[in-house]
Design a protein around this motif. Structure first.
Motif, PDB file in Angstrom:
ATOM      1  N   LYS A   1      22.124 -21.651  35.706  1.00 34.03           N
ATOM      2  CA  LYS A   1      23.060 -22.589  35.803  1.00 34.03           C
ATOM      3  C   LYS A   1      22.502 -23.832  36.460  1.00 34.03           C
ATOM      4  O   LYS A   1      22.136 -23.941  37.582  1.00 34.03           O
ATOM      5  N   VAL A   2      23.576 -24.845  36.187  1.00 34.45           N
ATOM      6  CA  VAL A   2      23.025 -25.949  36.307  1.00 34.45           C
ATOM      7  C   VAL A   2      24.227 -26.686  37.513  1.00 34.45           C
ATOM      8  O   VAL A   2      25.136 -26.493  37.021  1.00 34.45           O
ATOM      9  N   ASN A   3      23.998 -26.914  38.823  1.00 32.01           N
ATOM     10  CA  ASN A   3      24.997 -26.716  39.931  1.00 32.01           C
ATOM     11  C   ASN A   3      24.823 -28.113  40.512  1.00 32.01           C
ATOM     12  O   ASN A   3      23.924 -27.935  41.033  1.00 32.01           O
ATOM     13  N   ASN A   4      26.549 -29.140  40.924  1.00 30.49           N
ATOM     14  CA  ASN A   4      25.810 -30.149  41.791  1.00 30.49           C
ATOM     15  C   ASN A   4      26.224 -30.197  42.194  1.00 30.49           C
ATOM     16  O   ASN A   4      27.121 -31.182  43.799  1.00 30.49           O
ATOM     17  N   SER A   5      27.683 -29.002  42.588  1.00 31.17           N
ATOM     18  CA  SER A   5      27.994 -29.247  44.142  1.00 31.17           C
ATOM     19  C   SER A   5      27.156 -29.256  45.873  1.00 31.17           C
ATOM     20  O   SER A   5      26.566 -28.528  45.505  1.00 31.17           O
ATOM     21  N   PRO A   6      28.546 -30.378  46.182  1.00 35.10           N
ATOM     22  CA  PRO A   6      28.051 -30.585  47.185  1.00 35.10           C
ATOM     23  C   PRO A   6      27.465 -29.212  48.352  1.00 35.10           C
ATOM     24  O   PRO A   6      26.494 -29.244  49.158  1.00 35.10           O
TER      25      PRO A   6
END
Length: 308
Positions: A97-102
């Motif tokens: 999964k691509v995840n950009n969460s802080p």
């Protein structure tokens, strides 16, 4: 010793030729990689003046960062080496999964620091944009890490123009790394003017279009064995003709096609540094010959015209 260049508005000063390292421990990208050859490749670069190493969590995964960490550990002068790495991919079971969460980006930086055996990363990129996270929030998390001294500059990769605008809302983005080469000049339309105006450095990936712009292929190449968009017959054949035109110019300079192409990129105002990849130590030394190529205005325009 080649003069160092500043990457955009950062405090990073690098040799204009960096080293892309997806063939260092990138077992998921290249089958049958020899890790010792990967170590030699990085050592060879560092011994010959290259001080900018570009890696990523997804090269391996993880293994490229680990090997680079080992090689840098051998050297006393960490402060002379500029390390860039990237993250955004999260493994959930067998899914990616691509995840950009802080929270994920902060965790990714901590883990990369351990693999690289260092206490700071010079340039950290969000490798791919996700669907959900507001991009200014993602970059805001990296700004906190920068303030803590864990990273020195902030990059984004594979971002569209709209995503870059959102990411750079507060002016924190230092670098964008996207595809750019003489066969795909899309970035020149909107991205280049914006990054120049905002002192963001554009670092191209696929600068040699999977080898198609090196001049090593000809009409006898078996395309059935090649994968990827650059080897679709029509594009492949039209590119060969263009490469032949460049080969004539290269031969007048006692240079190879690849050196001419890479030197042309360095004439773009948006580009400070290039990171051609290499699989063997001698290719690293080959890449360095780019800096011996001097292009005059007419030659720059001629290459531009051939690949219009």
């Amino acid at each position: 010793m080649e003069k160092k260049v500043q990457i955009g508005k950062t405090e990073l000063y690098v040799h204009p030729i960096g080293l892309g390292t997806n063939a260092v421990g990138g077992h998921n990208i290249f089958p049958n990689l020899d890790e010792e050859a990967g170590r030699e490749l990085v050592r060879s670069g560092l011994e010959n003046g290259i001080n900018f190493i570009d890696t990523a969590y997804m090269y391996g995964p993880k293994r490229s960062e680990e090997i680079i960490g080992e090689v840098i550990k051998e050297r006393a002068n960490r402060s002379e080496i500029v390390i860039a790495t990237k993250a955004a991919h999260q493994f959930i079971g067998n899914e990616i999964k691509v995840n950009n969460s802080p929270a994920f980006l902060k965790q990714s930086v901590e883990e990369a620091l351990q693999r690289l055996q260092t206490d700071y990363i010079d340039l950290f990129y969000i490798h791919f944009p996700d669907q959900d996270t507001p991009k200014d929030e993602a970059v805001g998390a990296l700004k906190q890490l920068k303030d803590e001294g864990k990273i020195r500059s902030i990059g984004v990769s594979n971002f569209s123009m709209d995503q870059l605008l959102e990411a750079n809302k507060d002016g924190y983005v230092d670098v964008i790394q996207n595809e750019y080469n003489l066969l795909n000049r899309e970035a020149e339309k909107e991205l280049f003017p914006y990054v120049v105006e905002n002192k963001i450095s554009f670092i191209p990936y696929f600068p040699l279009a999977s080898g198609l712009l090196t001049g090593k292929y000809d009409k006898h190449t078996n395309l059935a064995e090649k994968r990827g968009k650059f080897f679709e017959r029509e594009l492949f054949e039209s590119t060969l003709e263009k490469v032949e035109k460049i080969r004539k110019l290269a031969s007048t300079k006692d240079a190879e096609v690849a050196h001419l192409v890479l030197a042309w990129y360095l004439t773009r105002e948006a580009i400070d540094v290039i990171i051609p990849g290499a699989k063997r130590a001698e290719q690293v030394l080959q890449n360095l010959k780019t800096l011996e190529v001097r292009l005059n205005e007419d030659e720059i325009r001629e290459i531009d015209r051939i690949f219009q």
